[in-house]
Design a protein around this motif. Structure first.
Motif, mmCIF file in Angstrom:
data_model
loop_
_atom_site.group_PDB
_atom_site.id
_atom_site.type_symbol
_atom_site.label_atom_id
_atom_site.label_comp_id
_atom_site.label_asym_id
_atom_site.label_seq_id
_atom_site.Cartn_x
_atom_site.Cartn_y
_atom_site.Cartn_z
ATOM 1 N N VAL A 239 0.837 -1.195 0.000
ATOM 2 C CA VAL A 239 0.000 0.000 0.000
ATOM 3 C C VAL A 239 0.872 1.246 0.000
ATOM 4 O O VAL A 239 1.728 1.409 0.875
ATOM 5 C CB VAL A 239 -0.932 0.017 1.238
ATOM 6 N N GLY A 240 0.620 2.139 -0.960
ATOM 7 C CA GLY A 240 1.412 3.350 -1.040
ATOM 8 C C GLY A 240 0.790 4.557 -0.385
ATOM 9 O O GLY A 240 1.502 5.488 0.018
ATOM 10 N N THR A 241 -0.551 4.557 -0.251
ATOM 11 C CA THR A 241 -1.254 5.729 0.271
ATOM 12 C C THR A 241 -2.357 5.298 1.219
ATOM 13 O O THR A 241 -3.043 4.296 0.989
ATOM 14 C CB THR A 241 -1.856 6.566 -0.878
ATOM 15 N N ILE A 242 -2.550 6.082 2.282
ATOM 16 C CA ILE A 242 -3.568 5.824 3.300
ATOM 17 C C ILE A 242 -4.418 7.076 3.458
ATOM 18 O O ILE A 242 -3.893 8.190 3.505
ATOM 19 C CB ILE A 242 -2.918 5.465 4.653
ATOM 20 N N VAL A 243 -5.735 6.897 3.539
ATOM 21 C CA VAL A 243 -6.653 7.991 3.863
ATOM 22 C C VAL A 243 -7.385 7.585 5.146
ATOM 23 O O VAL A 243 -8.226 6.691 5.141
ATOM 24 C CB VAL A 243 -7.660 8.264 2.731
#
Length: 370
Positions: A239-243
């Motif tokens: 996973v490269g991005t987390i919101v």
């Protein structure tokens, strides 16, 4: 859940009118007999409770609305056949939501239905591949919350129109609506394994996705925000991005940590390994990770954790952190705009997207560190 609370604008107005009529009837019948008056008052009281419950649910959006009960969706739908057709039989100008079975082969969680939004370009550009956003629901909650209350399909269409098309995948993360799994592996269900080893490989195999970590996003609200943060940090290779929208920085459960993880000799170690507040300050800089933190200013419990995690990870090398605080509490009034703005930023990996943040005090504005 459709039998519990039915919401619709006309239904709510009608219920309110019946409530007023019932109380008015109590006044008129007051002199005609105690039995009749008591029955009318009881009816008026029940109608009042139902009206209040409907108003609360209309605000928070957790329980089904009338259109859900009768099978009418407020989002576009398609058949699973359209996902593999070289030339779909109809156009999908707003994109469409399909139900996709995901077997729990590695997790033992069973076959669960994921609700998948496909952007219009998925149907009009049959060779294109797309980034994937995994939408992790809260507790109480189910995957459909993203489409019914958070309007994810509308957000997907909005992004697609702005040339940021993405596939949204909302998997089931618990056995029941009230079951709080915290997205961890516990004795009764292995949700972390299900998401990482079952859901992601199934989506990669069945849909036209970009399977690089830079094009994979975990997004969650409330308990799902904790899921996105914890699992995203634990699996940075995927996973490269987390919101993270209104998520906590530690696992929470009504039964405590024993109720969540069970009786085990290494309980303290397992809890620590799933507590970002404890391990975030020791994470290595690689691979690089981007995180959008979002919370309502009146959401006092999540607000403190959000600020603390943004500060901790913002100091770490290898992390790009955006903090967005907005008016509101712990509800979809915060999460709807948070999802739209967070994904607008997340789907532009090369630069920070300029989005309208509204009137925010300077100390609440987003900051970025690398």
């Amino acid at each position: 859940m459709g039998s519990l609370v039915i919401i619709g604008k006309w239904f709510l107005l009608g219920l309110g009118a019946l409530t007023v009529a019932a109380w008015a009837g109590c006044v008129r019948l007051g002199r005609r007999g105690r039995l009749v008056t008591a029955a009318t008052a009881s009816l008026a009281f029940l109608l009042t409770l139902a009206t209040v419950a409907d108003v609360v649910n209309a605000h928070y959006g957790y329980l089904p609305r009338l259109d859900d009960v009768v099978g009418v969706k407020s989002w576009p739908t398609a058949s699973s056949r359209d996902t593999v057709a070289a030339a779909p039989v109809r156009t999908h100008p707003q994109g469409s939501v399909v139900s996709l079975p995901v077997p729990g082969r590695r997790s033992g969680f069973g076959t669960q239905q994921a609700l998948v939004y496909l952007p219009p370009q998925y149907f009009s550009e049959p060779t294109a591949r797309f980034p994937v956003v995994y939408l992790l629901h809260g507790s109480p909650g189910v995957p459909v919350d993203w489409y019914r209350a958070d309007r994810a399909a509308q957000t997907g269409a909005w992004l697609a129109y702005r040339r940021r098309p993405a596939i949204f995948v909302a998997p089931r993360l618990s056995h029941g609506w009230l079951d709080d799994s915290e997205c961890v592996d516990r004795p009764s269900e292995h949700i972390e394994t299900y998401l990482i080893d079952d859901v992601i490989p199934t989506i990669d195999a069945r849909l036209r996705v970009r399977d690089d970590r830079a094009d994979r996003i975990f997004a969650g609200m409330s308990a799902g925000g904790f899921c996105a943060l914890n699992l995203g940090l634990r699996h940075r290779d995927l996973v490269g991005t987390i919101v993270d929208m209104s998520g906590m920085d530690k696992p929470t459960h009504d039964g405590g940590m024993v109720g969540l993880f069970g009786h085990r000799r290494d309980l303290a170690e397992v809890v620590a390994a799933n507590t970002p507040a404890l391990y975030a300050d020791h994470l290595p800089p690689s691979p690089p990770t981007r995180i959008w933190f979002d919370s309502g200013l009146s959401d006092h419990e999540a607000l403190g954790d959000t600020r603390a995690m943004a500060a901790t990870l913002g100091r770490r090398p290898g992390f790009t952190v955006m903090l967005r605080l907005r008016p509101g509490a712990h509800d979809f009034g915060v999460w709807r705009p948070a999802l739209r703005e967070g994904l607008a930023w997340a789907l532009e990996p090369g630069a920070d997207v300029q989005v309208r943040l509204g009137a925010v005090h300077p100390q609440h504005r987003s900051t970025a560190k690398t």
